[in-house]
Every structure is written in structure tokens, then in C-alpha cells.
Write an enzyme that holds these catalytic residues in place. Structure first.
Site, PDB file in Angstrom:
ATOM      1  CG  PHE A 134      -1.848   1.213   1.219  1.00  0.00           C
ATOM      2  CD1 PHE A 134      -3.034   1.164   0.502  1.00  0.00           C
ATOM      3  CD2 PHE A 134      -1.524   2.380   1.892  1.00  0.00           C
ATOM      4  CE1 PHE A 134      -3.891   2.260   0.467  1.00  0.00           C
ATOM      5  CE2 PHE A 134      -2.369   3.477   1.866  1.00  0.00           C
ATOM      6  CZ  PHE A 134      -3.560   3.417   1.153  1.00  0.00           C
ATOM      7  CG  ASP A 219       5.696   3.520   1.720  1.00  0.00           C
ATOM      8  OD1 ASP A 219       5.702   4.106   2.818  1.00  0.00           O
ATOM      9  OD2 ASP A 219       4.670   3.394   1.022  1.00  0.00           O
ATOM     10  CE  LYS A 248      -0.017   5.470   7.783  1.00  0.00           C
ATOM     11  NZ  LYS A 248      -1.392   5.932   8.004  1.00  0.00           N
TER      12      LYS A 248
END
Length: 398
Positions: A134, A219, A248
Site C-alpha cells: 500500500f 516506503d 504519518k
């Protein structure tokens, strides 16, 4: 009132739970009726230092009263200081600031392509990513993502992305040819089921990229900033990428994204080749700078590792006790518990039951419970959640 207003005026793209939250403090959240919840999701691995950490609140407040935004046409101190702090603590030489993880990944995708095209290698544009990965919900990051279910209705996607099985080095070898510019992967797949890289695999990926002159992108949007027990998850594997993305938890809830790169990889961008109006505002970078300082304090990351070992041991105890639990896996305080959902309750139903009892967890793929609590979580809170899960699982024992 806020429930009705949200239902009437906000796109209905989220299945929201419960009453509106009105306050957060540490690992606790409070709704508008005074009910207290223990947070084991941290805003999806965002509030790593808990809600409303006093030092971060002070940094945000001070910066909000001084300077909030001027654009990247000018210099600002918080951005410069954060860039220095991140490069000093990582493999990277250069930072590009964005507003989110998807934007950071977009920047990484663009940099990888431009790196080769700037050298005249115009046929080298494909990016290999992993099945079940993702990487975001923009068109490029959606195309990079290896999950078909979230792509439904958005076709045609962008060309140039190839997906191979995770932890399968032979599949990656077969996919690499002279049209590939980069390999992009999460050191631990979060949305894909909380699946850590096999140590031999991730080292082999690094060597393969080095041998073929392919850029390696990690990532670390969900795994970075202490979540996996080291500042960045790849550090525990003893490998470094050419490019890394963060978001995040970088500013503990203030929107920010960052792409970090070596000097060589960064040469793919030049003046005017990429930009962001809001990327790296004084407000966001002041918050992130305080986050970096707090996570870097002596003993902090060691405590994450200790709590990880404890939490995993407690969950593995549930696995030994209840047939419903198929697997427990993870790294640091990013942990997944896979359930047998062939009969009985789904992971979503377990999530809902925990929520009723005042514990916030997450369900992914309807068979995995994901735990990503604030890194300041205590063993007492862990014990309380495990007791709730134990009771729920006991209800399905036969």
C-alpha cells in the site's frame, strides 16, 4: 450534532465508529459523552508519542504564534533544522517536504523516473512494487499499490508499475530488466497484513538493486519514526535505500510528508522540477523537529523494543490458548494477529467488540487485527487489552 453534520455534508468514504472524540491525552481518547478509550491504533500509526504530548503542543503553539506559512519561495528556520536533523540521523543527504505519505511517495516515483531520464535513459521508467503493498490513494500511488480491491472503479491506472510477490527474490529478479528504474517496497507491509520483510530477502533486494543500478525506495510512512523499534525500520535489517519516504508519525498528527534521498539520487531533481505549496511549513516542521528530539532521547527506542517483546509474548499466549488465532507477527509496536474467519466472528467484529469495551484497534482484510498503539503505551494497558481479547476469543472456543 457532529455525527449528523458529517453524514449530511462529508463524503461517505469512511465507516466511522462511535461518538465524536473531543479530547486526547497520552494513550487515552475521550468522546463527547465522557467515555474513555485506550488507543491501540494511534490514528493509524500517527500519534506515536500519544495525544497532545505537552512538549509537541508547546512547540506547535509557539510556532503558531510566530510564523505559520510563507511558501517554499523563502527560507524558514524550522524546515532547515528538521532537514538537518533527519539527514544527520539517516543515510540521506537531501530532503523534500510534502504534506502526506501519498505526496511523499509521488515525489519518490517522480524522482526515480527523472533520475534516469535526466541522463538520457528515457526507456527506464518502470517501478517494481510488491503484491499486497500500500503506497497511497493518488493515481500514481494507487497504481503502485499491489492491492486490486482499492483500485476498483479507478481504471485505467498509470502505466509503468509491475507487482511481484513479497519476500520472493526470484520473482523480483525475473521482473528486473533494463526498463526498470526503481524497486519500491515497505520494510514491513502494514495494510497488506503486517508482514515483515525476511532479513535475507531485504538484503538480497538491496544487493540486486546495487548490481543492476536500480534505485531502491523504502516506503517507511507507517514503519518509520520509531514504530518498529529503530528510528527507521530498515536500520534493524542493516540495509539502506537510495530513497525513503516518511509521513504519518513524523509530526505526531500535524500533516507532513518527507522524501529523503542520497546526493546521487537527489540529482534527478533540479530547480523547478518538483514543488509543493504547503510542503514543510514552519508549523509542521516545528512539530516534527520536536518529535525527532523526543524519539531520540536515551532509552526511548529501547523501551519500544521491550514493550514489543512483551506485547508479542502476550498475544502469542493467546495463540497457544485459542484455535481462532492463526498467527501473530510484526515488528516493534506494529503487530498483527491473524484470525481464522472461516467460521465465527470476523476481525471487523472483534474490532467492534473491543471498541464497545473501550479499546481502539484496527481490522484489515477482515481477518487480521492490527495493533499500532502510541509508543508510550504501558504494560498495564497491554494487559487490559489482552484480557479483553482473551474473553472474546474464549467465546468462540469449542
Amino acid at each position: 450534532m457532529s455525527i449528523e453534520l458529517t453524514q449530511d455534508h462529508v463524503f461517505q468514504t469512511y465507516a466511522r465508529q462511535g461518538r465524536p472524540f473531543v479530547k486526547g491525552e497520552g494513550c487515552k481518547l475521550y468522546d463527547d459523552q465522557g467515555k474513555i478509550y485506550t488507543d491501540f491504533l494511534a490514528g493509524i500509526a500517527v500519534c506515536n508519542l500519544g495525544h497532545c504530548h505537552p512538549d509537541i503542543t508547546a512547540a506547535i503553539s509557539a510556532q503558531a504564534g510566530t510564523l505559520v506559512h510563507v511558501s517554499n519561495l523563502f527560507y524558514t528556520m524550522p524546515q532547515a533544522e528538521l532537514a538537518r536533523a533527519l539527514t544527520e540521523k539517516s543515510f540521506a543527504d537531501r530532503i523534500f517536504f510534502a504534506n502526506s505519505g501519498a505526496e511523499a511517495n509521488e515525489a519518490a516515483i517522480k524522482l526515480a523516473r527523472r533520475f534516469f531520464q535526466a541522463k538520457g535513459e528515457t526507456d527506464r521508467f518502470k517501478i517494481v512494487t510488491m503484491q499486497q503493498s500500500f503506497h497511497g490513494r493518488t493515481m500514481a500511488t494507487l497504481s503502485a499499490t499491489g492491492q486490486d480491491k482499492i483500485k476498483k472503479g479507478f481504471y485505467p491506472l498509470l502505466d509503468g508499475f509491475v507487482h511481484v510477490p513479497f519476500n520472493d527474490i526470484e520473482a523480483l529478479k525475473a521482473a528486473l530488466d533494463d526498463t526498470v528504474c526503481a524497486v519500491m517496497m515497505e520494510p514491513v507491509q502494514g495494510e497488506g497484513g503486517v508482514i515483515p520483510s525476511d532479513p535475507k530477502y531485504i538484503k538480497a533486494v538491496r544487493q540486486l538493486c546495487t548490481d543492476t543500478g536500480t534505485l531502491l525506495i523504502f516506503d517507511e510512512i507507517q514503519t518509520g519514526m520509531g514504530r518498529c523499534g529503530t528510528l527507521f525500520a530498515h536500520e534493524s535489517y542493516g540495509v539502506t535505500p537510495d530513497i525513503m519516504t516518511l509521513a504519518k508519525a513524523l509530526a505526531n498528527g500535524v500533516p507532513i510528508g518527507a522524501m529523503l534521498a542520497t546526493e546521487e539520487a537527489a540529482s534527478g531533481f533540479e530547480m523547478g522540477s518538483h514543488g509543493s505549496t504547503f510542503g514543510g511549513t514552519p508549523l509542521a516542521t516545528a512539530a516534527a523537529l520536536e518529535v525527532v528530539r523526543l524519539i531520540s532521547e536515551d532509552g526511548f527506542l529501547a523501551s519500544v523494543c521491550e514493550k514489543s517483546a512483551y506485547f508479542l509474548a502476550q498475544l502469542n499466549g493467546l495463540k497457544e490458548k485459542h484455535k481462532k488465532v492463526v498467527d501473530v507477527r510484526g515488528k516493534g509496536l506494529l503487530i498483527g494477529m491473524e484470525l481464522d474467519v472461516s467460521k465465527g466472528k470476523t476481525a471487523s467484529e472483534y474490532m467492534a467488540e473491543c471498541f464497545k469495551k473501550g479499546f481502539i484497534i484496527n481490522a484489515i482484510q477482515d481477518k487480521i487485527l492490527r495493533f499500532a498503539p502510541p509508543l508510550i503505551i504501558g504494560t498495564a494497558e497491554i494487559n487490559q487489552l489482552v484480557a479483553v481479547l482473551d474473553n472474546l476469543l474464549a467465546g468462540e472456543d469449542h
